[in-house]
Design an enzyme around this catalytic site. Structure first.
Site, PDB file in Angstrom:
ATOM      1  N   CYS A 158       5.458  -7.733   7.240  1.00  0.00           N
ATOM      2  CA  CYS A 158       6.075  -6.901   8.167  1.00  0.00           C
ATOM      3  C   CYS A 158       6.586  -8.492   9.393  1.00  0.00           C
ATOM      4  O   CYS A 158       5.519  -9.854   9.363  1.00  0.00           O
ATOM      5  CB  CYS A 158       6.069  -5.865   8.775  1.00  0.00           C
ATOM      6  N   CYS A 209      -1.451  -3.959  14.903  1.00  0.00           N
ATOM      7  CA  CYS A 209      -0.615  -3.263  13.908  1.00  0.00           C
ATOM      8  C   CYS A 209      -1.539  -4.655  12.419  1.00  0.00           C
ATOM      9  O   CYS A 209      -1.235  -5.191  12.847  1.00  0.00           O
ATOM     10  CB  CYS A 209       0.838  -3.448  13.196  1.00  0.00           C
ATOM     11  N   CYS A 262      -2.688   0.718   8.030  1.00  0.00           N
ATOM     12  CA  CYS A 262      -1.694   0.676   7.375  1.00  0.00           C
ATOM     13  C   CYS A 262      -2.289  -2.228   7.352  1.00  0.00           C
ATOM     14  O   CYS A 262      -2.677  -2.296   8.306  1.00  0.00           O
ATOM     15  CB  CYS A 262      -0.699   0.074   8.051  1.00  0.00           C
ATOM     16  N   GLU A 285       0.897  -1.368   0.382  1.00  0.00           N
ATOM     17  CA  GLU A 285       0.120   0.226  -0.073  1.00  0.00           C
ATOM     18  C   GLU A 285       0.595   1.280  -0.076  1.00  0.00           C
ATOM     19  O   GLU A 285       1.955   1.394   0.664  1.00  0.00           O
ATOM     20  CB  GLU A 285      -0.886   0.217   1.316  1.00  0.00           C
ATOM     21  N   CYS A 292       4.272  -6.588  15.407  1.00  0.00           N
ATOM     22  CA  CYS A 292       3.063  -5.648  16.368  1.00  0.00           C
ATOM     23  C   CYS A 292       1.364  -6.074  16.787  1.00  0.00           C
ATOM     24  O   CYS A 292       1.251  -6.218  15.596  1.00  0.00           O
ATOM     25  CB  CYS A 292       3.381  -4.072  16.189  1.00  0.00           C
ATOM     26  N   CYS A 328       2.780   8.266   2.370  1.00  0.00           N
ATOM     27  CA  CYS A 328       3.528   7.208   3.198  1.00  0.00           C
ATOM     28  C   CYS A 328       3.756   5.871   2.280  1.00  0.00           C
ATOM     29  O   CYS A 328       2.952   5.297   1.700  1.00  0.00           O
ATOM     30  CB  CYS A 328       1.944   7.348   4.115  1.00  0.00           C
TER      31      CYS A 328
HETATM   32  N1  SAH Z   1       7.933  -0.613  10.958  1.00  0.00           N
HETATM   33  C1  SAH Z   1       7.838   0.753  11.140  1.00  0.00           C
HETATM   34  C2  SAH Z   1       6.860   2.132   9.737  1.00  0.00           C
HETATM   35  C3  SAH Z   1       5.169   1.097  10.049  1.00  0.00           C
HETATM   36  S1  SAH Z   1       4.165   1.201  10.982  1.00  0.00           S
HETATM   37  C4  SAH Z   1       7.170   1.374  12.485  1.00  0.00           C
HETATM   38  O1  SAH Z   1       6.734   0.371  13.123  1.00  0.00           O
HETATM   39  O2  SAH Z   1       7.513   2.281  13.135  1.00  0.00           O
HETATM   40  C5  SAH Z   1       3.949   3.015  10.964  1.00  0.00           C
HETATM   41  C6  SAH Z   1       3.224   3.711  11.672  1.00  0.00           C
HETATM   42  O3  SAH Z   1       1.571   3.079  12.227  1.00  0.00           O
HETATM   43  C7  SAH Z   1       3.730   3.389  13.779  1.00  0.00           C
HETATM   44  O4  SAH Z   1       3.777   3.759  14.329  1.00  0.00           O
HETATM   45  C8  SAH Z   1       3.110   1.648  14.093  1.00  0.00           C
HETATM   46  O5  SAH Z   1       3.023   1.742  14.862  1.00  0.00           O
HETATM   47  C9  SAH Z   1       1.464   2.496  13.180  1.00  0.00           C
HETATM   48  N2  SAH Z   1       0.044   1.775  13.124  1.00  0.00           N
HETATM   49  C10 SAH Z   1      -0.111   0.378  12.528  1.00  0.00           C
HETATM   50  N3  SAH Z   1      -0.849  -0.344  13.070  1.00  0.00           N
HETATM   51  C11 SAH Z   1      -1.453   0.744  13.509  1.00  0.00           C
HETATM   52  C12 SAH Z   1      -2.584   0.865  13.870  1.00  0.00           C
HETATM   53  N4  SAH Z   1      -4.584  -0.043  13.637  1.00  0.00           N
HETATM   54  N5  SAH Z   1      -3.541   2.129  14.091  1.00  0.00           N
HETATM   55  C13 SAH Z   1      -3.078   2.976  14.282  1.00  0.00           C
HETATM   56  N6  SAH Z   1      -1.232   3.253  14.029  1.00  0.00           N
HETATM   57  C14 SAH Z   1      -0.820   1.959  14.309  1.00  0.00           C
END
Ligand code: SAH
Length: 372
Positions: A119, A126, A348, A99, A123, A112
């Site tokens: 990944c 995420c 994301c 995306e 997390c 973005c």
């Molecule tokens: N791996 C990197 C970049 C990708 S995630 C990182 O972790 O920073 C980009 C941002 O989106 C990160 O801060 C992540 O924690 C946040 N993010 C991912 N899923 C999310 C969600 N469902 N709601 C809010 N923020 C989210």
């Protein structure tokens, strides 16, 4: 044009850095200044076809076209939100998809960009972490997302001063510091003043905290750093960002404290996703203030963007406001990120999952298009 699949056998020139392009042209038997001309056509003018390169002799253009191509990813899906946010599901030559999102604001437009398919970090809040397949994107696939967006927004040549794409955030799918070499090659092309001409001050790399790579990123690329902190205690962060078990909060903040180039004018952004009852108390806001003391920092509070089956809920507006207020009173800028493009599944990884689901439920894979 850009939506064609690359022809097998022709080498894509997109993604080669200046030096690599010069070497490629030397090996091809061309004089060094030809590489500079090509660079200009590819990254300044946005050419997708050798035939438009009128400063090159026709015979040379034809030879180039036999051996090379200037390919971008193709759009498998393209959505526009009522707030102007655009989201593309981009497909690469091997059929893998990521995306890319363009977020227009009054004074800027941010793209973005993804760095990996899927990944490995998992997390727990995420959505991308729920996807199985993971591979690194090549430099041509990372810079190709920017070039695709320039095509779609009609933003060539690079020197235009009314650009809608002014900023890049590596905050899409993937962990950019786990694909450092390709990310670095792509960023160097994006920053080249005779290339895509995006200043390093307008490029932000977001990491979940790959501590050993942070310093190198600062020295070699000098881009803005964003860190996905999300918790102030290791036991909670271990659960939210499992990478914390390897690089705990203290080590991460130590790396931030010494990030080359950070200053009051160029602050590190700490991202903090607001999860109801998990990390959203006033005590945690106060602990955050204590932890980041001495680091030129700002905090970005992100309302959790829910997805089907997610094990969390977004913190309440009141909890987010109180959290922000504590940071603000301690002297930190702590804006709450406005959710953008909610009507087009902007969390994301959601568009990609929707596309994969749609394809699975249809008999013909090629029929996947349209609504999610
Ligand atoms: N791996 C990197 C970049 C990708 S995630 C990182 O972790 O920073 C980009 C941002 O989106 C990160 O801060 C992540 O924690 C946040 N993010 C991912 N899923 C999310 C969600 N469902 N709601 C809010 N923020 C989210």
């Amino acid at each position: 044009m850009s939506s064609d699949y690359p022809t097998i056998g022709r080498r894509n020139l997109v993604g080669l850095g200046r030096q690599a392009l010069a070497e490629e042209m030397t090996a091809f038997g061309a004089e060094p200044f030809r590489a500079r001309q090509l660079w200009h056509w590819i990254y300044h003018r946005g050419a997708t076809d050798f035939s438009v390169m009128t400063s090159l002799a026709k015979a040379f253009r034809e030879r180039l076209a036999e051996r090379y191509e200037i390919a971008r990813p193709m759009a498998a899906e393209s959505l526009v939100s009522s707030d102007g946010t655009r989201k593309w599901l981009l497909r690469f030559a091997d059929g893998q998809e990521v995306e890319t999102v363009h977020i227009p604001e009054e004074d800027r437009g941010t793209l973005c960009v993804s760095s990996q398919v899927g990944c490995t970090l998992n997390c727990t809040f995420c959505h991308t972490g729920t996807q199985q397949l993971v591979r690194n994107l090549g430099a041509e696939e990372i810079v190709g997302q920017i070039m695709f967006a320039r095509d779609a927004l009609g933003e060539w040549p690079s020197s235009r001063d009314d650009r809608k794409l002014t900023n890049i955030v590596l905050m899409g799918m993937g962990e950019p510091l786990y694909n450092y070499d390709n990310v670095a090659r792509a960023i160097k092309i994006a920053m080249d003043p005779e290339g895509l001409a995006l200043s390093r001050r307008k490029i932000t790399l977001s990491t979940a905290g790959v501590v050993p790579m942070i310093r190198r990123c600062g020295i070699e690329l000098g881009v803005n750093l964003a860190v996905s902190l999300h918790a102030v205690r290791d036991d909670i962060r271990d659960r939210l960002v499992p990478l914390n078990r390897k690089y705990p909060i203290a080590a991460l903040l130590e790396a931030c404290r010494h990030y080359p180039g950070a200053s009051n004018a160029r602050r590190i952004t700490f991202e903090y996703v607001m999860l109801k009852g998990i990390n959203d108390s006033p005590a945690e806001a106060r602990e955050l203030v204590r932890l980041i003391e001495g680091i030129p920092a700002k905090v970005n509070l992100i309302p959790f963007n829910p997805w089907p089956g997610a094990p969390y809920e977004c913190a309440t507006d009141d909890a987010i406001a109180a959290f922000s207020e504590i940071l603000f009173a301690a002297g930190y800028s702590a804006p709450v990120r406005t959710p953008r493009g909610r009507d087009i599944l902007a969390a994301c990884g959601q568009l990609k999952s929707a596309s994969v689901r749609a394809r699975r439920s249809r008999p013909e894979p090629a029929a996947a298009s349209g609504a999610c």
